[in-house]
Design a protein around this motif. Structure first.
Motif, PDB file in Angstrom:
ATOM      1  N   LYS A 246      34.085  23.833  48.547  1.00  0.00           N
ATOM      2  CA  LYS A 246      33.720  25.075  48.089  1.00  0.00           C
ATOM      3  C   LYS A 246      32.892  25.784  48.883  1.00  0.00           C
ATOM      4  O   LYS A 246      32.801  27.272  48.704  1.00  0.00           O
ATOM      5  CB  LYS A 246      33.203  25.005  46.544  1.00  0.00           C
ATOM      6  CG  LYS A 246      33.812  24.039  45.710  1.00  0.00           C
ATOM      7  CD  LYS A 246      35.275  24.599  45.457  1.00  0.00           C
ATOM      8  CE  LYS A 246      36.258  23.634  44.641  1.00  0.00           C
ATOM      9  NZ  LYS A 246      36.336  22.202  44.868  1.00  0.00           N
ATOM     10  N   MET A 247      32.064  25.397  49.632  1.00  0.00           N
ATOM     11  CA  MET A 247      31.297  26.023  50.653  1.00  0.00           C
ATOM     12  C   MET A 247      32.218  27.058  51.512  1.00  0.00           C
ATOM     13  O   MET A 247      31.804  28.196  52.000  1.00  0.00           O
ATOM     14  CB  MET A 247      30.786  25.312  51.683  1.00  0.00           C
ATOM     15  CG  MET A 247      29.446  24.321  51.022  1.00  0.00           C
ATOM     16  SD  MET A 247      28.925  22.833  52.190  1.00  0.00           S
ATOM     17  CE  MET A 247      28.537  23.707  53.782  1.00  0.00           C
ATOM     18  N   GLY A 248      33.359  26.688  51.911  1.00  0.00           N
ATOM     19  CA  GLY A 248      34.478  27.309  52.730  1.00  0.00           C
ATOM     20  C   GLY A 248      34.818  28.523  51.803  1.00  0.00           C
ATOM     21  O   GLY A 248      34.775  29.682  52.441  1.00  0.00           O
ATOM     22  N   THR A 249      35.391  28.409  50.718  1.00  0.00           N
ATOM     23  CA  THR A 249      35.751  29.348  49.974  1.00  0.00           C
ATOM     24  C   THR A 249      34.914  30.421  49.270  1.00  0.00           C
ATOM     25  O   THR A 249      34.948  31.545  49.389  1.00  0.00           O
ATOM     26  CB  THR A 249      36.512  28.928  48.719  1.00  0.00           C
ATOM     27  OG1 THR A 249      35.832  27.967  48.003  1.00  0.00           O
ATOM     28  CG2 THR A 249      38.060  28.141  49.289  1.00  0.00           C
ATOM     29  N   TYR A 250      33.594  29.906  48.971  1.00  0.00           N
ATOM     30  CA  TYR A 250      32.418  30.695  48.719  1.00  0.00           C
ATOM     31  C   TYR A 250      32.063  31.735  49.930  1.00  0.00           C
ATOM     32  O   TYR A 250      31.944  32.842  49.540  1.00  0.00           O
ATOM     33  CB  TYR A 250      31.343  29.630  48.192  1.00  0.00           C
ATOM     34  CG  TYR A 250      30.178  30.594  48.067  1.00  0.00           C
ATOM     35  CD1 TYR A 250      29.554  31.371  47.045  1.00  0.00           C
ATOM     36  CD2 TYR A 250      29.244  30.306  49.411  1.00  0.00           C
ATOM     37  CE1 TYR A 250      28.262  31.981  47.034  1.00  0.00           C
ATOM     38  CE2 TYR A 250      28.032  31.190  49.265  1.00  0.00           C
ATOM     39  CZ  TYR A 250      27.492  31.876  48.123  1.00  0.00           C
ATOM     40  OH  TYR A 250      26.400  32.357  48.209  1.00  0.00           O
ATOM     41  N   SER A 251      32.161  31.221  51.052  1.00  0.00           N
ATOM     42  CA  SER A 251      31.534  31.773  52.305  1.00  0.00           C
ATOM     43  C   SER A 251      32.690  33.015  52.469  1.00  0.00           C
ATOM     44  O   SER A 251      32.189  33.936  53.065  1.00  0.00           O
ATOM     45  CB  SER A 251      31.327  30.749  53.440  1.00  0.00           C
ATOM     46  OG  SER A 251      30.691  29.973  53.032  1.00  0.00           O
ATOM     47  N   LEU A 252      33.896  32.542  52.247  1.00  0.00           N
ATOM     48  CA  LEU A 252      34.945  33.569  52.601  1.00  0.00           C
ATOM     49  C   LEU A 252      34.406  34.964  51.708  1.00  0.00           C
ATOM     50  O   LEU A 252      34.539  36.030  52.363  1.00  0.00           O
ATOM     51  CB  LEU A 252      36.220  33.256  52.070  1.00  0.00           C
ATOM     52  CG  LEU A 252      36.976  32.411  52.958  1.00  0.00           C
ATOM     53  CD1 LEU A 252      38.293  31.969  52.412  1.00  0.00           C
ATOM     54  CD2 LEU A 252      37.305  32.921  54.441  1.00  0.00           C
ATOM     55  N   LEU A 253      34.310  34.876  50.531  1.00  0.00           N
ATOM     56  CA  LEU A 253      33.844  35.965  49.642  1.00  0.00           C
ATOM     57  C   LEU A 253      32.407  36.351  49.922  1.00  0.00           C
ATOM     58  O   LEU A 253      32.177  37.557  50.012  1.00  0.00           O
ATOM     59  CB  LEU A 253      33.856  35.381  48.085  1.00  0.00           C
ATOM     60  CG  LEU A 253      35.138  35.206  47.358  1.00  0.00           C
ATOM     61  CD1 LEU A 253      34.805  34.311  46.172  1.00  0.00           C
ATOM     62  CD2 LEU A 253      35.792  36.391  47.207  1.00  0.00           C
ATOM     63  N   ARG A 254      31.605  35.539  50.251  1.00  0.00           N
ATOM     64  CA  ARG A 254      30.105  35.833  50.419  1.00  0.00           C
ATOM     65  C   ARG A 254      29.763  36.512  51.843  1.00  0.00           C
ATOM     66  O   ARG A 254      29.107  37.768  51.951  1.00  0.00           O
ATOM     67  CB  ARG A 254      29.212  34.858  50.097  1.00  0.00           C
ATOM     68  CG  ARG A 254      27.587  35.131  50.476  1.00  0.00           C
ATOM     69  CD  ARG A 254      26.909  36.044  49.479  1.00  0.00           C
ATOM     70  NE  ARG A 254      27.042  35.262  48.144  1.00  0.00           N
ATOM     71  CZ  ARG A 254      26.799  36.103  47.075  1.00  0.00           C
ATOM     72  NH1 ARG A 254      26.919  37.296  47.170  1.00  0.00           N
ATOM     73  NH2 ARG A 254      26.791  35.319  45.690  1.00  0.00           N
ATOM     74  N   TRP A 255      30.468  35.915  52.917  1.00  0.00           N
ATOM     75  CA  TRP A 255      29.823  36.443  54.141  1.00  0.00           C
ATOM     76  C   TRP A 255      31.116  37.051  54.810  1.00  0.00           C
ATOM     77  O   TRP A 255      30.869  38.078  55.548  1.00  0.00           O
ATOM     78  CB  TRP A 255      29.295  35.256  55.007  1.00  0.00           C
ATOM     79  CG  TRP A 255      28.390  34.730  54.482  1.00  0.00           C
ATOM     80  CD1 TRP A 255      28.229  33.580  53.422  1.00  0.00           C
ATOM     81  CD2 TRP A 255      26.926  35.182  54.590  1.00  0.00           C
ATOM     82  NE1 TRP A 255      26.984  33.435  53.290  1.00  0.00           N
ATOM     83  CE2 TRP A 255      26.046  34.305  53.709  1.00  0.00           C
ATOM     84  CE3 TRP A 255      26.247  35.985  55.309  1.00  0.00           C
ATOM     85  CZ2 TRP A 255      24.550  34.364  53.664  1.00  0.00           C
ATOM     86  CZ3 TRP A 255      24.957  36.377  55.209  1.00  0.00           C
ATOM     87  CH2 TRP A 255      24.163  35.116  54.413  1.00  0.00           C
TER      88      TRP A 255
END
Length: 482
Positions: A246-255
């Motif tokens: 989820k670090m990866g999918t979250y980071s798509l959105l956040r960063w």
């Protein structure tokens, strides 16, 4: 202050667990992780009353280059922190009644990873975020290396090389963003407002996308995943599949999306195509698997491929679906891998052809396993249905044909998951199974809680939408090139 306490308590818990000794480590780790969950619930109540401003923390750290300890929680971060702190005690409890050598180190590393994951989701400075991103790799590396299966050394090394290579690309991207940013800062507010020309955004997109695509993983950057999930101990696999990806999918959105909107506009169509191709590819490979853990690993690739496709659809339906599905997938996949662990613990095999008829010997396990499977195949009124419906709706708004192929995840997912359940649980008892005790007390609690959340989130997902929508709207506004 609550922000620092929410972040720092798992680190303190990790140190206390390490010092407690092997006999007390599991019990102390469970108690401390439950305390962290209570802190998270308290933070949620504060968020409902005061909003994101209550969690703002800023302290200058390094003046040149300008790096700050900038922490915060908006709706998106709060949900990811809640997922992390909800699953961690379940993951620890799942290890009870199992023989674990050097237990103090094992449970201490789990709590250290909880600390790093919370840091990833709370960091609002690019360099601080990168530090936590790298820190999360350390405990899972040692968990897999010291407590994994017979092929753990080459498999873990491959996982480490893959993720480290992607991380170094991301670090290079952050350094370039720093120099292209007029304020020369890693602060997320400055990065969101920086004016970076489209030509630079185009190649910067790949420095971040590759790092996130490896972590998620998105085909063709997934080749480390199945073997790592198989060789890692069950709790390590749960951490990897339930939270770490989820670090990866979250980071798509956040960063990625809000900082490089022109790069997303240029390369987003290719990225979403890779996501959809990955859905079909991973689903077909999952159908062919005879090893239960590998089947679940490829199933996970298909599900996160759909999540990533919904994110790159760049609409609110896709964003909302991705958040709900991140939560749903995290809960479901932890339940699935725990069910696989229960089967292996009693039969000493994960070969699906060697199983069968377990329902006749363990009816309680059969019932809870079935609920988890139904959530995974997105049965209406389960958590998987809400997320997949919105994701497919979002991809349809983006491109009709892509949504047709993305929709195969429901059909193919039902094929391999229901067939797996049929072959392992139904029919006559396999001649390879002599005894199969029903669920122990800790297994009842873990699977019972997971089953309850699957149904609750499927019936009433509104609180998740209410919390996430303001943050997602801001990200969507920043992600679309005006």
């Amino acid at each position: 202050m609550i922000t620092l306490f929410l972040l720092g308590f798992p680190l303190l818990a990790s140190l206390l667990t390490l010092a407690s000794g092997n006999k007390l480590a599991s019990k102390l780790a469970l108690v401390l992780s439950v305390v962290q969950l209570a802190i998270t619930a308290y933070a949620y109540s504060i968020y409902k009353q005061q909003g994101a401003e209550a969690f703002y923390f800023f302290q200058e750290w390094i003046s040149n280059p300008k790096i700050s300890i900038h922490l915060g929680l908006d709706g998106l971060s709060l949900l990811m922190v809640a997922l992390t702190n909800f699953l961690t005690p379940l993951i620890i409890l799942s290890a009870f009644n199992r023989t674990i050598e050097r237990a103090a180190g094992y449970f201490s590393l789990i709590l250290l990873m909880q600390f790093a994951l919370n840091g990833v989701f709370m960091a609002m400075d690019g360099m601080l975020y990168y530090i936590f991103w790298e820190l999360a790799l350390i405990p899972i590396y040692f968990i897999a290396l010291r407590w994994g299966g017979p092929n753990r050394v080459p498999v873990t090394l491959k996982f480490f090389i893959y993720t480290l290579a992607g991380s170094l690309l991301m670090l290079f991207g952050f350094i370039m963003l720093y120099w292209y940013n007029p304020n020369q800062s890693f602060d997320i507010r400055d990065l969101y407002n920086a004016s970076i020309c489209a030509c630079k955004q185009g190649w910067l997109f790949w420095t971040f996308f590759l790092a996130f695509a490896i972590k998620i993983p998105i085909v063709p950057f997934h080749t480390w995943q199945a073997d790592t999930y198989k060789e890692a101990p069950t709790q390590g696999t749960m951490l990897l599949s339930g939270i770490m990806l989820k670090m990866g999918t979250y980071s798509l959105l956040r960063w990625l999306l809000p900082i490089l909107p022109a790069g997303v506009a240029e390369w987003g169509p290719l990225a979403i195509t890779l996501c959809v191709v990955g859905i079909v590819y991973a689903s077909v490979i999952a159908i062919m698997q005879q090893d239960l853990k590998k089947l679940l690993a490829y199933s996970s690739v298909a599900h996160v491929g759909l999540i990533s496709a919904g994110i790159f659809a760049l609409n609110m339906q896709g964003f909302q679906g991705s958040v709900v599905q991140m939560l749903a997938h995290g809960v479901n996949v932890v339940g699935l891998f725990f069910c696989a662990d229960i089967i292996f613990n009693r039969t000493n095999t994960l070969n699906i052809d060697s199983l069968g008829g377990i329902r006749n010997l363990a009816p309680k396990f059969n019932t809870l396993f079935m609920i988890v499977v139904l959530g995974s195949v997105a049965l209406p009124l389960t958590n998987g249905f809400i997320g997949e419906f919105l994701l497919l709706f979002g991809v349809y708004e983006y491109n009709t044909w892509l949504s047709v192929f993305a929709g195969l995840t429901i059909i193919l997912g039902a094929v391999y998951m229901l067939r797996m359940f049929q072959r392992t649980m139904l029919g006559n008892v396999s001649e390879n199974i002599t005894t199969f005790p029903d669920l122990m007390w800790n297994e009842k609690i873990v699977l019972g809680v997971i089953a309850a959340v699957i149904i609750l989130l499927g019936v009433y997902p509104k609180p998740v939408f209410d919390i996430a929508e303001p943050a997602l709207q801001l990200i969507l506004d920043k992600s679309i090139v005006k």
